[in-house]
Write an enzyme that holds these catalytic residues in place. Sequence first.
Site, PDB file in Angstrom:
ATOM      1  CD  GLU A  47       4.932  85.457  12.110  1.00  0.00           C
ATOM      2  OE1 GLU A  47       5.294  85.590  13.293  1.00  0.00           O
ATOM      3  OE2 GLU A  47       4.886  84.362  11.530  1.00  0.00           O
ATOM      4  NE  ARG A  51       1.335  79.486   8.651  1.00  0.00           N
ATOM      5  CZ  ARG A  51       1.277  79.284   9.945  1.00  0.00           C
ATOM      6  NH1 ARG A  51       0.179  78.821  10.493  1.00  0.00           N
ATOM      7  NH2 ARG A  51       2.311  79.538  10.696  1.00  0.00           N
ATOM      8  CB  THR A  74       4.634  80.851   6.880  1.00  0.00           C
ATOM      9  OG1 THR A  74       3.737  81.210   7.935  1.00  0.00           O
ATOM     10  CG2 THR A  74       4.561  79.350   6.696  1.00  0.00           C
ATOM     11  CE  LYS A 134       8.023  80.929  14.643  1.00  0.00           C
ATOM     12  NZ  LYS A 134       7.016  81.294  13.639  1.00  0.00           N
TER      13      LYS A 134
HETATM   14  C1  3PG Z   1       1.801  79.381  13.880  1.00  0.00           C
HETATM   15  O1  3PG Z   1       2.580  78.598  13.423  1.00  0.00           O
HETATM   16  O2  3PG Z   1       0.657  79.526  13.441  1.00  0.00           O
HETATM   17  C2  3PG Z   1       2.286  80.263  14.951  1.00  0.00           C
HETATM   18  O3  3PG Z   1       3.339  79.669  15.609  1.00  0.00           O
HETATM   19  C3  3PG Z   1       1.213  80.654  15.901  1.00  0.00           C
HETATM   20  O4  3PG Z   1       0.891  79.626  16.719  1.00  0.00           O
HETATM   21  P1  3PG Z   1      -0.384  79.759  17.662  1.00  0.00           P
HETATM   22  O5  3PG Z   1      -1.596  79.699  16.777  1.00  0.00           O
HETATM   23  O6  3PG Z   1      -0.280  78.567  18.572  1.00  0.00           O
HETATM   24  O7  3PG Z   1      -0.282  81.066  18.400  1.00  0.00           O
END
Ligand code: 3PG
Length: 218
Positions: A47, A51, A74, A134
Site C-alpha cells: 500500500e 501522502r 489514503t 480496514k
Molecule cells: C497510517 O495511517 O500511516 C497507517 O495506518 C499505518 O500506521 P502505522 O504507521 O501505525 O503502522
Amino acid sequence: MTPNNASIACEKICRLAPIVPVLVLDDAADAAPLAKALVAGGLPALEVTLRTPAALDAIRAMADVPGGVVGAGTLLTPADVKAAKEAGAKFGVSPGATDLLLAACVEYDLPLLPGAATATEAMRLLEQGYTIQKFFPAEASGGVPALKAIGAPIPQVQFCPTGGVTLQNAPDYLVLPNTICAGGSWVAPKSLIKAKDWRGIERLASEAARLSSTRTNS
Ligand code: 3PG
C-alpha cells in the site's frame, strides 16, 4: 451478505500475506527497489499512501515489479481514486468511507478496502457488500479487544487492522477469527528507505511474513 466485487478482489489480495506494508515514499526512485525487497521478503501486497508528491510516480514504478500487487492508500476523494487507477494501482485503501469515495471506486473499477472503526461504520459498509474492511485506526480505536468485540455481533466482516500494529502485537490481531491480515509501516521504516538498506527491509519483511503461522484465517 454476498460480498461485492471490491471485497472479492480485496479478499484475494489480503490473503497473500499476513501483513500489508504501509509505505510512505519521498522519492519515487526508491519505489522499485523497495517493492522488490518487500516481495522478496514474502510481502507481495503493498500500500503506497497518497501522502507525498512522489506517491503516484512510486505506484507507477512499483506496478512493474514482478510478484507485487500495488495499491494506493489514503484515498480521500474521487480525484485520488482516478489518479490512483491511472497510475496502475490494483486496489485502494481508505481511512474511512464516504458515499462519494465508494461511488468513485465503483466508477473507476478500483477494488476498495474501506476503513471502519465502529460497529455502525462496519454495518453501513456491509449493507453495500463490503465484507472485507480496514479497521482504522486500530490501536487508537481499542485494538484487539475492540476488534474482537465487533466480531461477536458482526462475524460477516473480515478486517485488516491498521494503525499502531507492530511485529509484537500483530499476532494478537492475526489470531482473531475476524482478522484477515494487518497493515503496518514498521516493515519499511523511513530510516532504512533513506539509507537504501533494501537488505534490511527484506529482513523485516521476512520476519513479518513468518507471522502467517499465527494467523487463524489463512
Ligand atoms: C497510517 O495511517 O500511516 C497507517 O495506518 C499505518 O500506521 P502505522 O504507521 O501505525 O503502522
